[in-house]
Write a protein that holds these residues in place. Structure first.
Motif, PDB file in Angstrom:
ATOM      1  N   ALA A  67      -5.948   1.726  -7.870  1.00 41.53           N
ATOM      2  CA  ALA A  67      -6.076   2.978  -7.131  1.00 41.53           C
ATOM      3  C   ALA A  67      -7.147   2.859  -6.057  1.00 41.53           C
ATOM      4  CB  ALA A  67      -6.417   4.123  -8.084  1.00 41.53           C
ATOM      5  N   LEU A  68      -6.833   3.352  -4.881  1.00 40.90           N
ATOM      6  CA  LEU A  68      -7.813   3.428  -3.799  1.00 40.90           C
ATOM      7  C   LEU A  68      -8.631   4.706  -3.977  1.00 40.90           C
ATOM      8  CD1 LEU A  68      -5.458   2.412  -0.867  1.00 40.90           C
ATOM      9  CD2 LEU A  68      -7.413   1.080  -1.675  1.00 40.90           C
ATOM     10  N   GLN A  81       0.854  -1.183   0.000  1.00 44.35           N
ATOM     11  CA  GLN A  81       0.000   0.000   0.000  1.00 44.35           C
ATOM     12  C   GLN A  81       0.886   1.228   0.000  1.00 44.35           C
ATOM     13  OE1 GLN A  81      -3.135  -0.002   2.886  1.00 44.35           O
ATOM     14  NE2 GLN A  81      -3.824   2.064   2.405  1.00 44.35           N
ATOM     15  N   GLY A  90     -10.809   8.049  -3.206  1.00 45.12           N
ATOM     16  CA  GLY A  90     -10.969   9.009  -2.133  1.00 45.12           C
ATOM     17  C   GLY A  90     -12.390   8.979  -1.613  1.00 45.12           C
ATOM     18  N   ASP A  95       0.817   5.610  -1.436  1.00 44.31           N
ATOM     19  CA  ASP A  95       0.293   6.757  -2.178  1.00 44.31           C
ATOM     20  C   ASP A  95      -1.086   6.517  -2.778  1.00 44.31           C
ATOM     21  OD1 ASP A  95       2.455   8.399  -1.671  1.00 44.31           O
ATOM     22  OD2 ASP A  95       3.534   7.817  -3.481  1.00 44.31           O
ATOM     23  N   GLY A  96      -2.019   5.976  -2.006  1.00 39.38           N
ATOM     24  CA  GLY A  96      -3.362   5.774  -2.498  1.00 39.38           C
ATOM     25  C   GLY A  96      -3.500   4.673  -3.515  1.00 39.38           C
TER      26      GLY A  96
END
Length: 267
Positions: free
Chosen positions: A144-145, A88, A147, A90-91
Protein backbone atom coordinates in the motif's frame (compact mmCIF):
# COMPACT_ATOMS: atom_id res chain seq x y z
CA UNK A 1 3.49 -16.56 -16.23
CA UNK A 2 0.60 -14.44 -17.43
CA UNK A 3 -3.13 -14.86 -16.86
CA UNK A 4 -6.28 -13.20 -18.17
CA UNK A 5 -6.23 -10.48 -15.49
CA UNK A 6 -2.62 -9.57 -16.24
CA UNK A 7 -3.22 -9.56 -20.00
CA UNK A 8 -6.24 -7.31 -19.52
CA UNK A 9 -4.30 -4.94 -17.26
CA UNK A 10 -1.52 -4.67 -19.81
CA UNK A 11 -4.07 -3.93 -22.53
CA UNK A 12 -5.68 -1.16 -20.49
CA UNK A 13 -2.36 0.35 -19.42
CA UNK A 14 -1.17 0.52 -23.01
CA UNK A 15 -3.72 3.27 -23.64
CA UNK A 16 -6.27 1.33 -25.68
CA UNK A 17 -9.93 2.21 -25.67
CA UNK A 18 -10.79 5.78 -24.78
CA UNK A 19 -7.18 6.66 -23.93
CA UNK A 20 -8.28 8.10 -20.58
CA UNK A 21 -7.01 6.64 -17.32
CA UNK A 22 -8.88 6.79 -14.02
CA UNK A 23 -7.60 6.10 -10.53
CA UNK A 24 -8.53 2.39 -10.79
CA UNK A 25 -6.65 1.72 -14.02
CA UNK A 26 -3.51 -0.41 -13.53
CA UNK A 27 -0.36 1.23 -14.86
CA UNK A 28 2.66 -0.92 -15.61
CA UNK A 29 5.73 0.86 -14.18
CA UNK A 30 8.25 -1.98 -14.37
CA UNK A 31 8.59 -5.04 -16.60
CA UNK A 32 11.93 -6.75 -15.97
CA UNK A 33 13.11 -10.22 -16.97
CA UNK A 34 15.61 -11.99 -14.74
CA UNK A 35 17.76 -15.08 -14.43
CA UNK A 36 20.42 -16.30 -12.02
CA UNK A 37 22.96 -13.73 -13.20
CA UNK A 38 20.67 -10.71 -12.98
CA UNK A 39 19.19 -10.94 -9.49
CA UNK A 40 21.40 -8.17 -8.08
CA UNK A 41 20.60 -5.64 -10.86
CA UNK A 42 16.93 -6.52 -10.31
CA UNK A 43 17.18 -5.28 -6.71
CA UNK A 44 18.50 -1.87 -7.77
CA UNK A 45 15.81 -1.52 -10.43
CA UNK A 46 13.03 -2.44 -7.99
CA UNK A 47 14.28 0.08 -5.42
CA UNK A 48 14.38 2.94 -7.90
CA UNK A 49 10.90 2.28 -9.27
CA UNK A 50 9.28 1.74 -5.86
CA UNK A 51 10.64 5.00 -4.42
CA UNK A 52 9.75 6.93 -7.59
CA UNK A 53 6.18 5.62 -7.31
CA UNK A 54 5.86 7.07 -3.81
CA UNK A 55 6.68 4.17 -1.51
CA UNK A 56 8.72 5.39 1.49
CA UNK A 57 12.33 4.27 1.47
CA UNK A 58 12.02 1.87 4.38
CA UNK A 59 8.95 0.19 2.92
CA UNK A 60 10.57 0.04 -0.51
CA UNK A 61 13.33 -2.04 1.09
CA UNK A 62 10.61 -4.48 2.19
CA UNK A 63 9.31 -4.60 -1.38
CA UNK A 64 12.79 -5.21 -2.81
CA UNK A 65 13.46 -7.99 -0.32
CA UNK A 66 10.11 -9.65 -1.05
CA UNK A 67 10.42 -9.56 -4.83
CA UNK A 68 14.08 -10.62 -4.74
CA UNK A 69 13.20 -13.65 -2.60
CA UNK A 70 10.37 -14.60 -4.96
CA UNK A 71 12.64 -14.20 -7.97
CA UNK A 72 15.28 -16.34 -6.26
CA UNK A 73 12.69 -19.07 -5.78
CA UNK A 74 11.78 -18.86 -9.46
CA UNK A 75 15.44 -19.23 -10.41
CA UNK A 76 16.43 -22.03 -8.06
CA UNK A 77 13.16 -23.92 -7.68
CA UNK A 78 11.47 -23.11 -10.97
CA UNK A 79 12.50 -22.80 -14.59
CA UNK A 80 15.58 -20.65 -13.86
CA UNK A 81 14.18 -17.51 -15.48
CA UNK A 82 11.22 -15.24 -14.91
CA UNK A 83 9.60 -11.85 -15.18
CA UNK A 84 9.09 -9.22 -12.48
CA UNK A 85 6.39 -6.60 -13.00
CA UNK A 86 5.13 -3.74 -10.85
CA UNK A 87 1.70 -2.24 -11.43
CA UNK A 88 0.41 0.92 -9.78
CA UNK A 89 -3.30 0.97 -9.06
CA UNK A 90 -5.69 2.38 -6.43
CA UNK A 91 -2.96 3.43 -4.01
CA UNK A 92 -1.18 0.09 -4.25
CA UNK A 93 2.00 -1.18 -5.86
CA UNK A 94 1.26 -4.70 -7.10
CA UNK A 95 4.36 -6.80 -7.66
CA UNK A 96 4.14 -9.88 -9.87
CA UNK A 97 6.88 -12.48 -10.10
CA UNK A 98 6.29 -15.04 -12.81
CA UNK A 99 8.07 -18.31 -13.47
CA UNK A 100 7.39 -19.15 -17.10
CA UNK A 101 8.25 -22.79 -16.61
CA UNK A 102 6.47 -25.86 -17.78
CA UNK A 103 3.68 -27.40 -15.74
CA UNK A 104 6.38 -29.47 -14.02
CA UNK A 105 7.42 -26.36 -12.03
CA UNK A 106 4.76 -25.15 -9.61
CA UNK A 107 4.38 -23.35 -6.29
CA UNK A 108 4.70 -26.62 -4.38
CA UNK A 109 8.40 -26.55 -5.24
CA UNK A 110 8.91 -23.08 -3.75
CA UNK A 111 9.89 -23.77 -0.11
CA UNK A 112 8.42 -21.89 2.85
CA UNK A 113 11.25 -21.20 5.31
CA UNK A 114 11.27 -18.74 8.19
CA UNK A 115 12.86 -15.51 6.99
CA UNK A 116 12.96 -16.45 3.31
CA UNK A 117 10.91 -16.60 0.13
CA UNK A 118 7.21 -17.23 0.48
CA UNK A 119 7.33 -16.68 4.23
CA UNK A 120 8.72 -13.15 3.82
CA UNK A 121 6.31 -12.36 0.99
CA UNK A 122 3.36 -13.32 3.14
CA UNK A 123 4.30 -11.22 6.16
CA UNK A 124 6.09 -8.22 4.63
CA UNK A 125 3.50 -7.48 1.96
CA UNK A 126 -0.01 -6.18 2.54
CA UNK A 127 -1.54 -8.96 0.45
CA UNK A 128 0.04 -12.06 -1.06
CA UNK A 129 -1.19 -14.75 -3.44
CA UNK A 130 0.52 -17.46 -5.47
CA UNK A 131 -0.91 -19.70 -8.13
CA UNK A 132 0.43 -22.29 -10.56
CA UNK A 133 -0.99 -23.44 -13.85
CA UNK A 134 0.02 -24.81 -17.24
CA UNK A 135 1.99 -21.62 -18.00
CA UNK A 136 3.97 -21.62 -14.77
CA UNK A 137 3.72 -19.90 -11.39
CA UNK A 138 2.62 -16.33 -10.66
CA UNK A 139 3.23 -14.79 -7.21
CA UNK A 140 1.60 -11.45 -6.43
CA UNK A 141 2.49 -9.16 -3.51
CA UNK A 142 0.73 -5.83 -2.81
CA UNK A 143 2.29 -2.87 -0.99
CA UNK A 144 0.00 0.00 0.00
CA UNK A 145 1.15 3.51 -0.83
CA UNK A 146 0.72 5.81 2.17
CA UNK A 147 -1.44 8.90 2.01
CA UNK A 148 0.09 12.29 2.85
CA UNK A 149 -1.08 12.05 6.46
CA UNK A 150 0.65 8.68 6.91
CA UNK A 151 4.11 9.76 5.80
CA UNK A 152 5.11 11.70 8.91
CA UNK A 153 7.49 9.65 11.03
CA UNK A 154 6.38 9.00 14.58
CA UNK A 155 8.05 10.99 17.34
CA UNK A 156 8.18 9.07 20.65
CA UNK A 157 6.57 10.89 23.58
CA UNK A 158 7.19 9.65 27.11
CA UNK A 159 4.67 9.87 29.95
CA UNK A 160 6.07 8.81 33.30
CA UNK A 161 3.51 7.36 35.69
CA UNK A 162 3.99 6.07 39.21
CA UNK A 163 4.34 2.40 38.29
CA UNK A 164 5.56 2.57 34.67
CA UNK A 165 6.30 4.72 31.64
CA UNK A 166 4.13 5.09 28.54
CA UNK A 167 5.84 5.69 25.20
CA UNK A 168 3.30 7.06 22.73
CA UNK A 169 3.82 6.90 18.96
CA UNK A 170 1.83 9.07 16.57
CA UNK A 171 2.73 8.63 12.90
CA UNK A 172 4.73 6.19 10.81
CA UNK A 173 6.65 3.43 12.57
CA UNK A 174 9.49 3.62 10.07
CA UNK A 175 13.25 3.84 9.63
CA UNK A 176 13.33 7.43 10.86
CA UNK A 177 11.33 6.71 14.00
CA UNK A 178 13.21 3.49 14.80
CA UNK A 179 16.44 5.03 16.20
CA UNK A 180 14.45 7.46 18.35
CA UNK A 181 12.44 4.58 19.81
CA UNK A 182 15.62 2.60 20.47
CA UNK A 183 17.28 5.59 22.13
CA UNK A 184 14.27 6.31 24.35
CA UNK A 185 14.03 2.69 25.46
CA UNK A 186 17.78 2.51 26.03
CA UNK A 187 17.69 5.58 28.26
CA UNK A 188 14.81 4.15 30.28
CA UNK A 189 16.45 0.76 30.71
CA UNK A 190 19.83 2.20 31.70
CA UNK A 191 18.29 4.41 34.38
CA UNK A 192 15.82 1.92 35.90
CA UNK A 193 16.67 -1.48 37.39
CA UNK A 194 13.17 -2.86 36.78
CA UNK A 195 11.68 -0.78 33.95
CA UNK A 196 7.98 -0.95 33.28
CA UNK A 197 7.16 0.24 29.77
CA UNK A 198 4.01 0.52 27.67
CA UNK A 199 4.45 1.31 23.97
CA UNK A 200 1.15 2.64 22.67
CA UNK A 201 0.73 1.98 18.94
CA UNK A 202 -2.89 3.09 18.60
CA UNK A 203 -1.95 6.20 16.56
CA UNK A 204 0.59 4.50 14.27
CA UNK A 205 -0.37 5.22 10.67
CA UNK A 206 2.18 3.20 8.70
CA UNK A 207 5.08 0.83 9.31
CA UNK A 208 8.07 -0.86 7.76
CA UNK A 209 10.28 -3.73 8.87
CA UNK A 210 12.79 -1.29 10.42
CA UNK A 211 10.07 -0.01 12.74
CA UNK A 212 9.11 -3.56 13.69
CA UNK A 213 12.77 -4.28 14.41
CA UNK A 214 12.81 -1.34 16.84
CA UNK A 215 9.95 -2.94 18.78
CA UNK A 216 11.80 -6.25 18.86
CA UNK A 217 14.97 -4.55 20.13
CA UNK A 218 12.93 -2.76 22.79
CA UNK A 219 11.50 -6.06 24.00
CA UNK A 220 14.94 -7.62 24.11
CA UNK A 221 16.43 -4.69 26.05
CA UNK A 222 13.66 -4.76 28.66
CA UNK A 223 13.86 -8.57 28.94
CA UNK A 224 17.56 -8.31 29.76
CA UNK A 225 16.76 -6.50 33.01
CA UNK A 226 16.06 -8.33 36.25
CA UNK A 227 12.33 -7.63 36.48
CA UNK A 228 11.40 -5.37 33.58
CA UNK A 229 8.19 -5.63 31.58
CA UNK A 230 7.16 -4.24 28.21
CA UNK A 231 3.54 -4.18 27.03
CA UNK A 232 2.35 -3.18 23.55
CA UNK A 233 -1.08 -1.58 23.30
CA UNK A 234 -3.34 -0.38 20.50
CA UNK A 235 -2.31 -2.99 17.93
CA UNK A 236 -4.65 -3.57 15.02
CA UNK A 237 -5.38 -7.28 14.55
CA UNK A 238 -3.57 -7.46 11.21
CA UNK A 239 -0.48 -5.71 12.57
CA UNK A 240 -0.45 -7.96 15.64
CA UNK A 241 -0.47 -11.03 13.39
CA UNK A 242 2.49 -9.73 11.38
CA UNK A 243 4.43 -8.75 14.47
CA UNK A 244 3.90 -12.18 15.99
CA UNK A 245 5.15 -13.84 12.80
CA UNK A 246 8.14 -11.57 12.24
CA UNK A 247 9.40 -11.35 15.81
CA UNK A 248 11.68 -14.00 17.34
CA UNK A 249 10.59 -12.85 20.82
CA UNK A 250 7.05 -12.92 22.28
CA UNK A 251 5.21 -9.73 23.19
CA UNK A 252 2.70 -8.99 25.92
CA UNK A 253 -0.22 -7.00 24.49
CA UNK A 254 -3.29 -5.22 25.80
CA UNK A 255 -5.98 -3.20 24.06
CA UNK A 256 -5.22 0.13 25.77
CA UNK A 257 -2.61 1.61 28.13
CA UNK A 258 -5.25 1.66 30.88
CA UNK A 259 -5.73 -2.10 30.59
CA UNK A 260 -1.97 -2.59 30.93
CA UNK A 261 -1.79 -0.81 34.30
CA UNK A 262 -2.64 -3.89 36.45
CA UNK A 263 0.39 -5.72 35.01
CA UNK A 264 2.79 -3.34 36.77
CA UNK A 265 3.33 -3.52 40.53
CA UNK A 266 2.82 -0.24 42.36
CA UNK A 267 6.02 1.66 43.00
Amino acid sequence: MSDDATDHAAHVASGSGSGKRNAGTPVLILDHSFDRGSLYPLRETLQAHAVHAGLPHGRSVDLVLTVHELATNAVFHGSGTGQARIWQLDGVLRCEVGDAGSSGHDAAGWPVRHGHGLWLARYLSDRFTIDSGPDGTLATADFALPGPASRRSATPRLRRLESHTVLELDGALDEQAAPEITAAVGELVSGTPAPGLVIDLSAVTYWDSTGITALIVAQQRVSETAAGMLVLTGLAAEFAERLDALSPVPFTTRETPAKAVPLFPPS
